[in-house]
Design an enzyme around this catalytic site. Structure first.
Site, PDB file in Angstrom:
ATOM      1  N   GLY B   5      75.960 -68.976 -58.863  1.00 46.67           N
ATOM      2  CA  GLY B   5      77.582 -69.474 -58.334  1.00 46.67           C
ATOM      3  C   GLY B   5      77.767 -70.907 -57.660  1.00 46.67           C
ATOM      4  N   GLY B   6      78.772 -71.093 -57.250  1.00 44.77           N
ATOM      5  CA  GLY B   6      79.302 -72.334 -57.031  1.00 44.77           C
ATOM      6  C   GLY B   6      78.486 -72.945 -56.153  1.00 44.77           C
ATOM      7  N   SER B   7      78.383 -74.223 -55.584  1.00 47.38           N
ATOM      8  CA  SER B   7      78.981 -75.243 -55.238  1.00 47.38           C
ATOM      9  C   SER B   7      79.177 -74.873 -53.246  1.00 47.38           C
ATOM     10  CB  SER B   7      79.316 -76.867 -55.627  1.00 47.38           C
ATOM     11  OG  SER B   7      79.279 -77.239 -54.282  1.00 47.38           O
ATOM     12  N   SER B   8      78.111 -74.564 -52.948  1.00 50.75           N
ATOM     13  CA  SER B   8      78.871 -74.120 -51.255  1.00 50.75           C
ATOM     14  C   SER B   8      78.900 -72.756 -51.255  1.00 50.75           C
ATOM     15  CB  SER B   8      79.664 -75.267 -50.274  1.00 50.75           C
ATOM     16  OG  SER B   8      79.304 -76.879 -50.072  1.00 50.75           O
ATOM     17  N   GLY B  10      76.744 -70.060 -50.683  1.00 48.66           N
ATOM     18  CA  GLY B  10      75.854 -70.590 -50.082  1.00 48.66           C
ATOM     19  C   GLY B  10      74.428 -69.151 -50.634  1.00 48.66           C
ATOM     20  N   LYS B  11      74.225 -70.642 -52.040  1.00 46.21           N
ATOM     21  CA  LYS B  11      73.569 -69.699 -52.875  1.00 46.21           C
ATOM     22  C   LYS B  11      71.511 -70.102 -51.464  1.00 46.21           C
ATOM     23  CE  LYS B  11      73.834 -71.965 -56.497  1.00 46.21           C
ATOM     24  NZ  LYS B  11      75.254 -72.859 -56.028  1.00 46.21           N
ATOM     25  N   ASP B  32      69.477 -78.455 -58.615  1.00 45.18           N
ATOM     26  CA  ASP B  32      69.006 -78.887 -57.525  1.00 45.18           C
ATOM     27  C   ASP B  32      67.541 -79.863 -57.968  1.00 45.18           C
ATOM     28  OD1 ASP B  32      71.778 -78.591 -57.186  1.00 45.18           O
ATOM     29  OD2 ASP B  32      71.562 -78.368 -55.083  1.00 45.18           O
TER      30      ASP B  32
END
Lengths: 172, 172, 172, 172
Positions: B5-8, B10-11, B32
């Site tokens: 999923g993309g940044s922010s 909620g992963k 990360d």
């Protein structure tokens, strides 16, 4: 501006969004900053701040005494010309609000309530991963008991940025 | 299990909830963590990881080479008996998925997609306060281009814990 | 108590040790907390706080105005009965000290200088990994220019706890 | 490269300096990263990782099983071509070293010991402020019992950057 809501209700995110959408620069201070400023030994000590195994928080007299000085200092920043957003957890509901009123005097204040039901904050507490499980649900209702607000938002059904926009609209 | 999923989007919160709801212990590693493991000098360098002023991310050859070794090592943990949740941002969409497939071999994998529209992640990026503004919106769609999933969740309309329960149900 | 020293000179560690060795509870606030309280947009903006590519820090008028209110508020906490340890980086040397004196009035203050030579802070900056390289060396001497102290410690040749004990001895 | 030392002996700072002074890019992974990757519920649980009130650490069978898979994966990253710095706390001294040897096989390894006496790590633990008091002193000697090294540094009498330079010189 004083923002009250229980643990994991999303206050910090709302505050950051508020700082971004408000035109003037606002400083943000929270009760967590005060806890951080205390000696480490006051956490977990009688007289200081105790967090029970189920997440119940109790603040002793040494905590309350220092906190009163902190509150007076934050309000002094407002008197000195700063716009300030305070985020707090009113563990004593109306009693906590009265403690702020005692130091606020005639400083103009917008009272903001952040509501989020226990079942939602419990999930968010789990998602954060750094909180004692149970604290969020315990605080969800009690922090609002007897408290009066200028504006209230529901962070279970609105994103932080949308809550921030609603609050910002009440400042004008 | 690989969560994309993309940044922010909620992963991280979903992963923490997954670790809490799944009965067996699962280790969680994310891209990360890999970036954190790199020498600081590789961030912002040609060849390494560059983040542009508008939040566009580009990974150079030195980054890709080390990342391939990291991916192989994470999959080796699975072969050695660990259950692992990987969260990644498929900057190259289907190409990123293929890179994982190349190292996965016959290791059983659940592919999970976390969707969240640009307008929502932009607000959440602001609420986090520690990301380059614009990155989240840029990644919202491109990370899913051409990717195939076993289960997909919509983190704009469901809490992290609910997304975690949906994903967990697909493991059995 | 006001503790002045350049970036990476070890002030934060000394402050934590002080809070542990002092019998009475002391609150600790630092200029970093003030920067954290500012809107994110004020970092890197003209008028706010700018950090150059080589680590030079410049504070604009909007920063200075809010900071003055913050300083007044911290001193108000002292007047309200709290014992406070302030850690600051006197970017203007004697000028910075004068700005504190202007708000301190008759509040009893212990002035503490933390010295650490450029070659040592440069290494410690690298070891911390989260600072702009060069900032520490640039500040090592200038923050002490023209400043007068009640007690001075050398954090290159003494552990934080030993510096804290030296400082604590001057309080009595 | 495997770096062993007790809590608060300064391993992390030495690793960051190593990454900066070494010409080739090295990835850094530590036992703390593994603990971070575990489900939160495994901390403080029988079978998982338990930290006693005086800072004694005990790792149960569930912890050891997952850790073995993690160790195998980290070494797989080396086999896949990455240069890796591992920092660990050999709670079982020579036994911990043997566990690494079992997965290392013929991967070339530099064994590094970081020494720091109990009285110094106790002060540094206090200065960090986020560790259980007592853990550092307990580990200062036991982690080195029966362990053999290629290079040893004394972080009580040398800065992190100097320790890093000594270690780096042994790589060539």
């Amino acid at each position: 501006m004083i923002i009250n809501g229980g643990s994991s209700s999303g206050k910090t995110g709302i505050v950051r969004c508020l700082q971004a959408v408000l035109e003037e620069p606002w400083l943000a201070f929270g009760i967590d900053d005060f806890v951080e400023a205390m000696p480490a030994a006051m956490e977990g000590s009688a007289g200081g701040l105790e967090i029970g195994p189920d997440g119940e928080v109790s603040a002793g007299p040494a905590f309350r005494e220092l906190e009163a000085a902190w509150m007076a200092g934050i309000i002094a920043m407002c008197r000195a010309g700063a716009r300030v957003i305070i985020d707090d957890v009113f563990l004593s509901g109306a009693g906590s609000q009265q403690r702020w009123r005692d130091v606020i005097g005639d400083v103009e204040t917008l009272w903001v309530g952040v509501h989020c039901p226990p079942e939602v904050v419990t999930g968010r507490e789990l998602a954060r991963g750094d909180r004692v499980p149970g604290m969020a649900a315990k605080q969800a209702f009690i922090v609002h008991e007897g408290v009066t607000y200028d504006v209230e938002v529901d962070s279970a059904n609105a994103e932080s940025i949308d809550c921030a926009r609603i609050i910002a609209a009440h400042l004008k």
